[in-house]
Scaffold this motif. Sequence first.
Motif, PDB file in Angstrom:
ATOM      1  N   GLU A   7       0.837  -1.205   0.000  1.00  0.00           N
ATOM      2  CA  GLU A   7       0.000   0.000   0.000  1.00  0.00           C
ATOM      3  C   GLU A   7       0.871   1.254   0.000  1.00  0.00           C
ATOM      4  O   GLU A   7       0.589   2.224  -0.717  1.00  0.00           O
ATOM      5  N   ALA A   8       1.960   1.235   0.770  1.00  0.00           N
ATOM      6  CA  ALA A   8       2.855   2.396   0.813  1.00  0.00           C
ATOM      7  C   ALA A   8       3.526   2.611  -0.542  1.00  0.00           C
ATOM      8  O   ALA A   8       3.661   3.754  -1.003  1.00  0.00           O
ATOM      9  N   ALA A   9       3.949   1.525  -1.173  1.00  0.00           N
ATOM     10  CA  ALA A   9       4.595   1.648  -2.487  1.00  0.00           C
ATOM     11  C   ALA A   9       3.610   2.175  -3.526  1.00  0.00           C
ATOM     12  O   ALA A   9       3.938   3.055  -4.334  1.00  0.00           O
ATOM     13  N   ALA A  10       2.391   1.651  -3.517  1.00  0.00           N
ATOM     14  CA  ALA A  10       1.385   2.072  -4.491  1.00  0.00           C
ATOM     15  C   ALA A  10       0.980   3.532  -4.276  1.00  0.00           C
ATOM     16  O   ALA A  10       0.814   4.294  -5.242  1.00  0.00           O
ATOM     17  N   GLU A  11       0.831   3.931  -3.022  1.00  0.00           N
ATOM     18  CA  GLU A  11       0.475   5.318  -2.727  1.00  0.00           C
ATOM     19  C   GLU A  11       1.582   6.273  -3.171  1.00  0.00           C
ATOM     20  O   GLU A  11       1.313   7.349  -3.715  1.00  0.00           O
ATOM     21  N   LYS A  12       2.819   5.885  -2.969  1.00  0.00           N
ATOM     22  CA  LYS A  12       3.932   6.735  -3.377  1.00  0.00           C
ATOM     23  C   LYS A  12       4.008   6.835  -4.895  1.00  0.00           C
ATOM     24  O   LYS A  12       4.235   7.912  -5.452  1.00  0.00           O
ATOM     25  N   LEU A  13       3.806   5.712  -5.581  1.00  0.00           N
ATOM     26  CA  LEU A  13       3.831   5.752  -7.042  1.00  0.00           C
ATOM     27  C   LEU A  13       2.703   6.621  -7.576  1.00  0.00           C
ATOM     28  O   LEU A  13       2.883   7.358  -8.554  1.00  0.00           O
ATOM     29  N   HIS A  25       9.691   4.078  -0.114  1.00  0.00           N
ATOM     30  CA  HIS A  25       8.288   4.234   0.276  1.00  0.00           C
ATOM     31  C   HIS A  25       8.030   3.825   1.724  1.00  0.00           C
ATOM     32  O   HIS A  25       7.005   4.183   2.304  1.00  0.00           O
ATOM     33  N   LEU A  26       8.952   3.066   2.294  1.00  0.00           N
ATOM     34  CA  LEU A  26       8.781   2.653   3.682  1.00  0.00           C
ATOM     35  C   LEU A  26       9.204   3.753   4.660  1.00  0.00           C
ATOM     36  O   LEU A  26       8.999   3.616   5.864  1.00  0.00           O
ATOM     37  N   GLN A  27       9.804   4.840   4.124  1.00  0.00           N
ATOM     38  CA  GLN A  27      10.195   5.959   4.975  1.00  0.00           C
ATOM     39  C   GLN A  27       9.621   7.298   4.499  1.00  0.00           C
ATOM     40  O   GLN A  27       9.059   8.055   5.270  1.00  0.00           O
ATOM     41  N   ALA A  28       9.750   7.596   3.207  1.00  0.00           N
ATOM     42  CA  ALA A  28       9.416   8.931   2.691  1.00  0.00           C
ATOM     43  C   ALA A  28       7.974   9.015   2.230  1.00  0.00           C
ATOM     44  O   ALA A  28       7.315   8.008   2.003  1.00  0.00           O
ATOM     45  N   GLN A  29       7.497  10.260   2.055  1.00  0.00           N
ATOM     46  CA  GLN A  29       6.122  10.502   1.656  1.00  0.00           C
ATOM     47  C   GLN A  29       5.992  11.084   0.252  1.00  0.00           C
ATOM     48  O   GLN A  29       4.892  11.226  -0.250  1.00  0.00           O
ATOM     49  N   GLU A  30       7.083  11.461  -0.379  1.00  0.00           N
ATOM     50  CA  GLU A  30       7.015  12.020  -1.728  1.00  0.00           C
ATOM     51  C   GLU A  30       6.944  10.894  -2.750  1.00  0.00           C
ATOM     52  O   GLU A  30       7.024   9.711  -2.421  1.00  0.00           O
ATOM     53  N   GLY A  31       6.835  11.275  -4.042  1.00  0.00           N
ATOM     54  CA  GLY A  31       6.800  10.275  -5.103  1.00  0.00           C
ATOM     55  C   GLY A  31       8.175   9.680  -5.338  1.00  0.00           C
ATOM     56  O   GLY A  31       9.168  10.043  -4.702  1.00  0.00           O
ATOM     57  N   PHE A  32       8.267   8.766  -6.311  1.00  0.00           N
ATOM     58  CA  PHE A  32       9.544   8.147  -6.653  1.00  0.00           C
ATOM     59  C   PHE A  32      10.383   9.029  -7.574  1.00  0.00           C
ATOM     60  O   PHE A  32      11.506   8.684  -7.907  1.00  0.00           O
ATOM     61  N   GLY A  33       9.836  10.144  -8.035  1.00  0.00           N
ATOM     62  CA  GLY A  33      10.589  11.040  -8.919  1.00  0.00           C
ATOM     63  C   GLY A  33      10.695  10.550 -10.342  1.00  0.00           C
ATOM     64  O   GLY A  33      11.652  10.870 -11.048  1.00  0.00           O
TER      65      GLY A  33
END
Length: 228
Positions: free
Chosen positions: A35-41, A205-213
């Motif tokens: 969920e964290a990875a998908a939200e960040k993407l 994504h397990l630490q930051a809240q921004e996108g992957f860039g």
Amino acid sequence: MIILVRHGEATHHTEHFTGGWTDSNLTDKGRRQIEAAAEKLAKDFSSKMPCFRILCSDLKRAHESAVIFAEKLGIEKVEDFAFLREKNNGKAAGLKESEARSIYCPPPTLKELDHRNYPGGETRREFFRRTVDGMHKVADWDKENLIIISHKGTIQNIIFDWLGMDIEDVNRLNFSVDILPSSLSVLGINKWKEHAIFRLNDLSHLQAQEGFGIHKFKLSAIDALCQK
């Protein structure tokens, strides 16, 4: 663009079953990871969502991860494929690690390509060919935007092939890449028309809240039209 995601933590990790074709589910932690990875993407595409196909292994832990990505990104369809499974561990599938040790066949060396670790399992060569032949059959790597949600060994095979390496090249060069649970890797064609790796084993994504860039990458433009 090809986005590669390994499924999150699964029950075979925590309950000490073998991996491979053991059909385990995501743990609660694994679902949170995905969920964290998908939200960040999703933050990378908050203004404009490209047309992506989501391809995934048909094993439960990968399919569950793919469904989470589809929901977060607003993608209607998830495409399951058996060729995206992890390496077939034959009769060890579904066994505890302690049980599987009794049928494990150690290779003569660590460089074997045609050895079966378990009765009924795949060799490294068979696993590689199954993965890349299946990928080239169902998708146009250079022209489609793909999110592929699968397993460590399968993602490694895709990366090797993207770099133009056969399994014999990988073996000769003693080359590998690490792919951890819920990690994201990004492949694409850069502005010099080279096959490039833009992200590898990214767990931010397990630490930051921004996108992957992703929009910062020097990608060659691909205009993919969504077919409703």
